[in-house]
Design an enzyme around this catalytic site. Structure first.
Site, PDB file in Angstrom:
ATOM      1  N   LYS A 219      61.861 -14.808  93.651  1.00 38.95           N
ATOM      2  CA  LYS A 219      63.060 -15.097  92.863  1.00 38.95           C
ATOM      3  C   LYS A 219      62.949 -14.373  91.532  1.00 38.95           C
ATOM      4  O   LYS A 219      62.243 -14.814  90.624  1.00 38.95           O
ATOM      5  CB  LYS A 219      63.219 -16.596  92.617  1.00 38.95           C
ATOM      6  CG  LYS A 219      64.568 -16.938  91.951  1.00 38.95           C
ATOM      7  CD  LYS A 219      64.521 -18.219  91.171  1.00 38.95           C
ATOM      8  CE  LYS A 219      63.907 -18.065  89.816  1.00 38.95           C
ATOM      9  NZ  LYS A 219      64.702 -17.179  88.906  1.00 38.95           N
TER      10      LYS A 219
ATOM     11  N   GLU B  93      51.480 -17.658  83.946  1.00 33.75           N
ATOM     12  CA  GLU B  93      51.315 -16.640  82.902  1.00 33.75           C
ATOM     13  C   GLU B  93      52.449 -16.899  81.922  1.00 33.75           C
ATOM     14  O   GLU B  93      53.597 -16.554  82.181  1.00 33.75           O
ATOM     15  CB  GLU B  93      51.380 -15.242  83.507  1.00 33.75           C
ATOM     16  CG  GLU B  93      50.712 -14.177  82.650  1.00 33.75           C
ATOM     17  CD  GLU B  93      51.701 -13.463  81.748  1.00 33.75           C
ATOM     18  OE1 GLU B  93      51.741 -13.829  80.544  1.00 33.75           O
ATOM     19  OE2 GLU B  93      52.410 -12.574  82.219  1.00 33.75           O
TER      20      GLU B  93
ATOM     21  N   CYS C 149      55.035 -10.655  76.309  1.00 34.66           N
ATOM     22  CA  CYS C 149      54.356 -11.903  75.936  1.00 34.66           C
ATOM     23  C   CYS C 149      53.084 -11.661  75.131  1.00 34.66           C
ATOM     24  O   CYS C 149      52.635 -12.549  74.405  1.00 34.66           O
ATOM     25  CB  CYS C 149      54.056 -12.735  77.178  1.00 34.66           C
ATOM     26  SG  CYS C 149      53.274 -11.817  78.515  1.00 34.66           S
TER      27      CYS C 149
ATOM     28  N   GLU D 127      57.138 -18.515  69.750  1.00 34.54           N
ATOM     29  CA  GLU D 127      57.348 -17.208  70.361  1.00 34.54           C
ATOM     30  C   GLU D 127      58.809 -16.793  70.227  1.00 34.54           C
ATOM     31  O   GLU D 127      59.709 -17.445  70.762  1.00 34.54           O
ATOM     32  CB  GLU D 127      56.957 -17.242  71.842  1.00 34.54           C
ATOM     33  CG  GLU D 127      57.019 -15.878  72.496  1.00 34.54           C
ATOM     34  CD  GLU D 127      56.552 -15.904  73.938  1.00 34.54           C
ATOM     35  OE1 GLU D 127      55.850 -14.963  74.354  1.00 34.54           O
ATOM     36  OE2 GLU D 127      56.885 -16.869  74.652  1.00 34.54           O
TER      37      GLU D 127
END
Length: 494
Positions: A186, A261, A295, A397
């Site tokens: 997906k 992750e 990231c 973040e």
């Protein structure tokens, strides 16, 4: 100036899903336009899968694993198919790269030289690992014989994000298939095009039906359906920490394996004895590569106070000169943000940083390249100074081209600031003192530490996070551990 132009039909089967080796519309026939962040135009219609499509994809993957040829295929045959997939990716390098560029805004200069070649290397690497999924012989007390087998888990759901659509798909599909599993993939609803293109290439390579299935559509609904489905044995996820936590909670209901992750707020530390020219280049690259939508971005730049002002001035000058441009043009190095939601998120954090008292030194707003329509999602490279590590722009973040610069006086203080974070994905250390390099790298709580370099990756080297940045490793032989399970076999010798 050369601009790459996407063909009128960039996908062979637009508006369809890839299930059990067949391109099929969603069961309810729904599609949504895939809109490019470059100019706001529709690229292709994308099928919107629902519950029945998820059920069909999982059933196809389960059948291929338990009843089809995949579960009985010799290791060297799996290796041959993965090798062929890598060769087809290499053949269609520019076509795949342009899809990635128009879908998420990554400059063609990078997608064609980094992302697609690395995707091919991942396939070749995992092809080589197919024959190395082995066990061990043990000699237990009592004179019996025991040995272990590493067996696949079954059906893996790969749920991937928008920022590296191609590469983060391959880091999951590669080891899952190498270990003998089947996959339901997906992709992010914002950037599904290269996932669909890869399915076309896997079909051409001759993978058996049901080994790889790709379903596109609403992210939350499809993700939850896969996480809760009893026919899925493992979830491999890359994305935000908040979403990852939700997946872990839901996966507990069926005791699924999960690898995560997740997010990062990486500290990039420059000591006074570093090569300052190299450190400047790496700090700039560390935050502004891929528009900061990575990231591991070095979004917290920790500078020794003695070099702080000079380094900041140099970085501000460079950032002011880096203007976003059309990523289809081969000399563009900085494109638009991937989708509208991300553009609004970055904008809100810039406003927040100023309210928190940080000094906006450069950037901080949208930009329209010369000749552009104004519908693109371009955001200027942004640098804040006067940042305290407790500010939200230093702790949360942002996932965009926003750099927070923080001064420090001692090595001890630098390590403390670096570790004062919920995240632990990556970090950078810049110094010419070898002992300091090893000392600091050992003390930083992060899954990857780059010393006098930044954002380097290789299929053979594992990466993953500590703390809120997740668990499990992608790439390297270590990645196969999370796609296999160990069985012990005892042989009576009496």
């Amino acid at each position: 100036m050369t601009k790459r132009v996407l063909p009128d039909r960039p996908l062979a089967h637009p508006g369809t899903l890839f299930i059990d080796g067949t391109w099929t519309p969603a069961r309810d026939g729904e599609t949504e336009p895939n809109v490019s962040p470059v100019d706001g135009r529709e690229i292709v219609p994308v099928a919107q899968a629902g519950a029945e499509d998820v059920e069909a994809a999982v059933k196809a993957a389960r059948t291929a694993y338990e009843e089809g040829p995949w579960g009985r295929l010799p290791d060297h045959e799996r290796a041959r198919l993965l090798t062929r997939a890598g060769e087809l990716i290499e053949r269609d390098n520019d076509e795949i790269a342009l899809l990635e560029t128009v879908d998420m805004g990554k400059p063609f200069a990078f997608s064609s030289t980094v992302d697609v070649p690395m995707a091919a290397r991942l396939m070749h690497y995992y092809a080589a690992l197919c024959t190395q999924v082995d066990g061990a012989t043990r000699a237990p007390a009592g004179g019996q014989l025991a040995y272990t087998r590493r067996e696949p888990l079954g059906v893996v759901a790969a749920i991937t994000p928008f920022n590296f659509p191609l590469l983060l798909s391959m880091t999951k599909i590669g080891p899952a298939l190498a270990a003998g599993n089947t996959v339901v993939h997906k992709p992010s609803p914002a950037t599904p095009l290269t996932a669909l293109k890869i399915a076309e290439l896997f079909e051409e390579a001759g993978f058996p039906d049901g080994v790889l299935n790709v379903i596109t559509g609403p992210g939350v609904a499809l993700g939850e359906a896969l996480v809760e489905h009893p026919g899925i044995d493992k979830i491999a996820f890359t994305g935000s920490t908040t979403v990852g936590q939700g997946i872990i909670r839901k996966a507990a209901g069926t005791l699924k394996r999960v690898t995560m992750e997740l997010g990062g707020k990486s500290a990039n530390i420059v000591f006074e004895d570093a090569d300052l020219d190299a450190a400047e280049e790496l700090a700039f690259f560390g935050i502004f590569y891929n528009k900061g939508e990575i990231c591991t971005a070095g979004s917290r730049l920790l500078l020794h106070r003695s070099i702080h002002d000079g380094m900041v001035d140099r970085l501000v000058t460079r950032a002011a000169a880096l203007k976003p441009g059309d990523p289809r043009e081969e000399d563009t190095l900085f494109g638009p943000l991937a989708h509208r939601g991300q553009f609004e998120k970055v904008s809100s954090y810039v406003e927040l940083g100023q309210k928190e008292g940080a000094e906006l030194r450069v950037g901080g707003g949208p930009f329209t390249p010369e000749g552009a329509s104004g519908a693109g999602l371009y955001f200027l490279p942004t640098i804040f100074t006067g940042v305290d590590n407790g500010m939200r722009i230093a702790q949360e973040e942002i996932f965009g081209p926003v750099l927070s610069v923080i001064p420090f006086d001692t090595e001890e203080e630098a390590v403390r600031i670096a570790n004062d974070s919920a995240y632990g994905l990556a970090a950078g250390v810049h110094t010419n003192d070898l002992r300091r390099a090893h000392r600091v790298a050992a003390r930083i709580k992060a899954g990857t530490v780059w010393v006098n370099c930044y954002n380097l990756y290789d299929p053979a080297v594992p990466y993953g996070g500590y703390l809120a940045s997740g668990f499990g490793r992608e790439c390297g032989p270590e990645s196969l551990e999370s796609y296999t399970q160990t069985k012990s076999v005892w042989i009576g010798m009496d």
